[in-house]
Design a protein around this motif. Structure first.
Motif: not given
Length: 126
Positions: A1-14
């Motif tokens: 089964q194809l799997q997708l994994v996201e990364s790189g999110g977080g808290l950032v200022q405007p």
């Protein structure tokens, strides 16, 4: 089964930047589109950007045009969403998704999405 994994999110200022990654495993689609969606609390999931595998043509939600860039590393089956000049309204969970697609230009709707990642949180706040 194809799997997708996201990364790189977080808290950032405007005004800040983030780069999201979407890594695929067991990738079996010959022609496909990769989409990025986002969902803020209490709101519907909306399409942010997509890229067609056959043409490389991209598509963007109007509110992110000029600020977000989708790109790909075909050899490593990894896709990226570079997000600049971030605004609080960009906050939400960002999902990577894939659909079989041989068209010239992909679209931002949910129709035909076959595979979803679990998402990565992006919070834009001072």
């Amino acid at each position: 089964q194809l799997q997708l994994v996201e990364s790189g999110g977080g808290l950032v200022q405007p005004g800040g930047s983030l780069r999201l990654s979407c890594a695929a495993s067991r990738f079996t689609l010959d022609y496909y589109a990769i989409n990025w969606f986002r969902q803020a609390p209490g709101k519907e999931r909306e399409g942010v950007s997509c890229i067609s595998s056959s043409s490389g043509i991209t598509n963007y939600l109007d509110s992110v045009k000029g600020r977000f860039t989708i790109s790909r590393d075909n050899a490593n089956k990894t896709w990226y969403l570079e997000m600049n000049s971030l605004k609080p309204e960009d906050s939400g969970v960002y999902y990577c998704a894939a659909r079989p697609w041989s068209g010239y230009q992909c679209h931002l709707f949910h129709d035909g999405i076959t595979y979803w990642g679990k998402g990565t949180q992006v919070t834009v706040s001072a």
